[in-house]
Structure formats: C-alpha cells, structure tokens
Design a protein around this motif. Structure first.
Motif, short mmCIF file in Angstrom:
data_model
loop_
_atom_site.label_atom_id
_atom_site.label_comp_id
_atom_site.label_asym_id
_atom_site.label_seq_id
_atom_site.Cartn_x
_atom_site.Cartn_y
_atom_site.Cartn_z
N CYS A 134 0.77 -1.06 0.03
CA CYS A 134 -0.05 -0.07 0.05
C CYS A 134 0.95 1.22 -0.07
CB CYS A 134 -0.95 0.06 1.12
SG CYS A 134 -1.91 1.49 1.31
N ILE A 135 0.53 2.16 -0.72
CA ILE A 135 1.17 3.52 -1.11
C ILE A 135 0.68 4.53 -0.19
CG2 ILE A 135 1.94 5.39 -2.33
CD1 ILE A 135 2.07 3.44 -4.83
N VAL A 136 1.58 5.03 0.97
CA VAL A 136 1.07 6.07 1.64
C VAL A 136 1.82 7.50 1.41
CG1 VAL A 136 0.78 6.79 4.20
CG2 VAL A 136 0.43 4.66 3.52
N ARG A 137 1.21 8.55 1.35
CA ARG A 137 1.50 9.72 1.09
C ARG A 137 1.39 10.91 1.92
NH1 ARG A 137 0.57 9.08 -5.59
NH2 ARG A 137 2.22 7.70 -6.15
N GLU A 138 2.10 12.03 2.15
CA GLU A 138 1.60 13.26 2.79
C GLU A 138 0.67 13.90 2.27
OE1 GLU A 138 3.63 17.23 4.82
OE2 GLU A 138 4.73 15.76 3.67
N TYR A 139 -0.63 14.35 3.03
CA TYR A 139 -1.43 15.18 2.32
C TYR A 139 -1.11 16.45 2.28
CZ TYR A 139 -6.33 16.52 1.40
OH TYR A 139 -7.60 17.05 0.81
N GLU A 140 -1.05 16.97 0.97
CA GLU A 140 -0.13 18.34 0.70
C GLU A 140 -1.31 19.26 0.47
OE1 GLU A 140 2.77 19.12 0.59
OE2 GLU A 140 4.07 16.95 0.11
N ALA A 141 -0.87 20.67 0.81
CA ALA A 141 -1.88 21.91 0.80
C ALA A 141 -1.59 22.43 -0.81
CB ALA A 141 -1.26 22.81 1.72
N VAL A 142 -2.77 23.04 -1.26
CA VAL A 142 -2.56 23.47 -2.56
C VAL A 142 -1.50 24.70 -2.58
CG1 VAL A 142 -4.14 24.92 -4.18
CG2 VAL A 142 -5.26 23.09 -2.67
N HIS A 143 -0.97 24.52 -3.82
CA HIS A 143 0.15 25.42 -4.03
C HIS A 143 0.07 25.82 -5.39
CE1 HIS A 143 1.77 23.00 -0.56
NE2 HIS A 143 2.61 24.22 -0.38
N GLN A 144 0.56 26.95 -5.54
CA GLN A 144 0.86 27.67 -6.93
C GLN A 144 -0.25 27.60 -8.21
OE1 GLN A 144 4.58 26.09 -8.50
NE2 GLN A 144 5.69 26.77 -6.45
N VAL A 145 -1.37 28.30 -7.58
CA VAL A 145 -2.84 28.15 -8.70
C VAL A 145 -2.25 29.28 -9.62
CG1 VAL A 145 -5.22 28.56 -8.70
CG2 VAL A 145 -4.04 27.46 -6.62
N SER A 146 -2.68 28.98 -10.97
CA SER A 146 -2.58 29.77 -11.95
C SER A 146 -3.53 29.72 -13.02
CB SER A 146 -1.18 29.57 -12.82
OG SER A 146 -1.14 28.18 -13.41
N VAL A 147 -3.89 30.97 -13.77
CA VAL A 147 -4.93 30.80 -14.81
C VAL A 147 -4.28 31.13 -15.85
CG1 VAL A 147 -7.32 31.57 -15.39
CG2 VAL A 147 -6.70 31.32 -13.10
N SER A 148 -4.57 30.48 -17.17
CA SER A 148 -4.10 30.97 -18.53
C SER A 148 -5.48 30.91 -19.54
CB SER A 148 -2.95 30.04 -19.03
OG SER A 148 -3.48 28.42 -18.95
N ILE A 149 -5.26 31.71 -20.51
CA ILE A 149 -6.40 31.65 -21.27
C ILE A 149 -5.93 30.94 -22.78
CG2 ILE A 149 -5.39 33.95 -22.53
CD1 ILE A 149 -8.33 34.54 -23.02
N ASN A 150 -7.04 30.06 -23.17
CA ASN A 150 -6.62 29.56 -24.57
C ASN A 150 -7.59 30.32 -25.66
OD1 ASN A 150 -6.92 27.79 -26.69
ND2 ASN A 150 -6.62 25.92 -25.46
N LEU A 210 -6.97 21.35 3.71
CA LEU A 210 -6.05 22.07 4.30
C LEU A 210 -6.01 23.70 4.12
CD1 LEU A 210 -2.76 19.93 4.22
CD2 LEU A 210 -4.30 20.19 6.07
N GLY A 211 -7.05 24.03 3.17
CA GLY A 211 -7.16 25.35 2.81
C GLY A 211 -7.46 25.54 1.45
N TYR A 212 -7.05 27.01 1.09
CA TYR A 212 -7.34 27.17 -0.47
C TYR A 212 -6.35 28.30 -0.91
CZ TYR A 212 -10.02 31.40 0.79
OH TYR A 212 -10.56 32.58 1.35
N SER A 213 -6.35 28.31 -2.22
CA SER A 213 -5.54 29.54 -2.89
C SER A 213 -6.42 29.80 -4.11
CB SER A 213 -4.20 28.94 -3.12
OG SER A 213 -3.61 30.19 -3.79
N SER A 214 -6.06 31.04 -4.84
CA SER A 214 -6.68 31.41 -5.91
C SER A 214 -5.91 32.19 -6.73
CB SER A 214 -8.12 32.26 -5.55
OG SER A 214 -7.75 33.39 -4.79
N ALA A 215 -6.32 32.41 -7.85
CA ALA A 215 -5.58 33.33 -9.02
C ALA A 215 -6.79 33.85 -10.09
CB ALA A 215 -4.77 32.21 -9.89
N THR A 216 -6.46 34.83 -10.41
CA THR A 216 -7.41 35.81 -11.13
C THR A 216 -6.93 36.15 -12.51
OG1 THR A 216 -8.43 36.87 -9.21
CG2 THR A 216 -8.85 38.04 -11.17
N TYR A 217 -7.62 36.07 -13.52
CA TYR A 217 -7.22 36.40 -14.84
C TYR A 217 -8.03 37.68 -15.37
CZ TYR A 217 -7.17 36.60 -19.95
OH TYR A 217 -6.78 37.30 -21.35
N THR A 218 -7.38 38.71 -15.43
CA THR A 218 -8.14 40.18 -15.94
C THR A 218 -8.16 40.47 -17.38
OG1 THR A 218 -7.15 40.85 -13.49
CG2 THR A 218 -7.97 42.74 -15.20
N ALA A 219 -9.13 40.51 -17.85
CA ALA A 219 -9.44 40.79 -19.11
C ALA A 219 -9.60 42.24 -19.25
CB ALA A 219 -10.70 40.02 -19.72
#
Length: 272
Positions: A134-150, A210-219
């Motif tokens: 069985c594989i056991v890993r540490e529960y990681e917090a959210v990191h480096q959120v980014s928003v890009s446009i296609n 463990l929480g949240y993070s956000s990123a904003t795209y400004t048009a």
C-alpha cells in the motif's frame, strides 16, 4: 483472485491427507490507494487475511520502504505472532491489532518520514510468505494556482502544482459564473467562455482539507454598461438643460408682454 479462492476451497478437501496441505493463503490491504495522511494525524491501514482449510497464520509483519530513490531500505514496524490480539511496534507511536481475519496498523503523529510503500506479510506455519503493498503519502496543501487563456478555444484553464485532492471553482466579478458568461467543465479546471467580448475579472479558487488558494485572470474592462450609463446621464443633463431653457424663455416672454401691457395702459390714461 476469486477463481483462486474458489479452486482452493473446492479442491482443498481432496488434499486433506497430503503432508503439506494446499497453499491458499492470501492478504490484501482494504484502504483505497494511495492513502494520503494529514501531518500530525493518525495513519490507519487495514489488511484482510484469507486462509485455506489447512492453513494457520504464524506471523504477521508490517514494514515500510521509500516509494522512490536509489537506496530503498526496508524498515520493520511490527512483527506479531498470529495468535496475539495486540502487539507493540518498533516505535512507541506504532500499534498493531490482530483479529481472526484482519490486521490493523496505526501510526500516531504521522510525519513526512512515514510516507512510503507499506508491506504487510503473512507467514503460515510452513514458512510460506504472502505479501500485500500500500502506498502512503503526505496530504499536501494547495500550491501555486494559475489561470491561463486558450484563445483558440475561448476558454480559461486553471492549474495547481501539487496539492492533494484539489477542488476547483470559478467566480466572475466575485460572484458565481452565470450561464451568459461561460460553462465550467466537470473537473472544474476549464471555464469555456460564451460571452463576447471577453471582459472583466475571472477567479479560479482551488481548495482541499488544508485550505485554499486562488488566481485571477483580468481581461479588458467591460465598457458596455459604463458607456450606456454615461450616455444616459448626458442625455438626461441635455434634456434638463433644454427644458430649463424653454421654461426660462417662456417666463421671459410672459414677463415682457406683461410690461408692454402696463406701459400701454399708462399711455391711454395719460391721453384722457
């Protein structure tokens, strides 16, 4: 695996008189893999053991080794006789419970060093080993959120670096996404835009336990509403000025006619 169990239990009575019996021992971990554990909490792993009619568990061993790396050193966490209900681990925070067909490993105060590949090995009375992992890993917090446009697909893509079980949601101008603006994909990572032209602020929020993070795209700024408001205000001011001018002209004209009538009346009085 089910076919193996079926054959073992069906064929076992035919081998009751054989010296070594029939090997039908098996073990598997009940936890869904990989198991993610929040640092400081408790890691609990459960494994189920299945024995054949002639099998007897003599030993259960829990071990751990690194998931990756060159020097994969296996560490023994606990070695339990098959007849014991509880047995201590090699460390004070490690405990193992034994039941007839299940074994439970508990590690209190989980840390990153406790991550890795866990192995539970069941040994029968003949010395034959059966192992499950069985594989056991540490529960990681959210990191480096980014928003890009296609641009070619008129969509916004939200990304996150390495958080565990990330949940994605979108906001437009700090409110839920209306249908007139766009549609969010099932996994929440993509916002397909339906509005034209694209304007305003689009925010992607990513969270987990463990929480949240956000990123904003400004048009570009949305000018339609502001221009309409400006035009309406200018028209209202012009209308008020026009009405005021007409009213002032009417008052001036009435006042002028009134003065001319008074002068004419005075002139007639003087003639008599």
């Amino acid at each position: 695996m089910d076919l193996q169990y079926f054959l073992c239990w069906r064929v076992a009575p035919l081998f009751l008189l054989m010296p070594h019996g029939l090997q039908c021992m098996s073990v598997h971990v009940l936890n869904e893999q990989p198991v993610h554990v929040i640092p400081g909490s408790s890691l609990v792993l459960k494994a189920r053991m299945v024995q054949g009619p002639l099998e007897e568990i003599s030993m259960v061993t829990w071990e751990r080794e690194p998931e990756t790396g060159i020097d994969l050193v296996r560490v023994t966490l606990a070695t339990c006789p098959g007849s014991s209900l509880k047995c201590p681990g090699t460390r004070p925070n490690v405990h193992v419970n034994m039941e007839q067909q299940e074994t439970t490993l508990q590690i209190n105060g989980y840390s990153r060093a406790d991550s890795g590949v866990y192995a539970v090995t069941v040994t029968d009375r003949t010395g034959t080993n059966t192992t499950a992992h069985c594989i056991v890993r540490e529960y990681e917090a959210v990191h480096q959120v980014s928003v890009s446009i296609n641009v070619s697909h008129s969509s916004l893509v939200c990304g996150e670096a390495w958080g565990t079980e990330p949940n994605f949601s979108w906001l437009y101008e700090r409110a839920a996404i209306p249908q007139t603006v766009g549609k969010v994909s099932k996994d929440g990572t993509i916002l397909v835009l339906t509005m034209t032209p694209i304007c305003g602020h689009f925010t992607c929020m990513v969270g987990n336990k463990l929480g949240y993070s956000s990123a904003t795209y400004t048009a570009a700024p949305c000018e339609t509403e502001s221009r309409g408001t400006t035009v309406a205000i200018v028209c209202l001011v012009l209308l008020l000025l026009l009405c005021g001018g007409v009213l002032a002209f009417l008052l001036w004209r009435r006042h002028r006619h009134s003065n001319r009538g008074e002068r004419l009346h005075e002139h007639l009085d003087d003639g008599f």
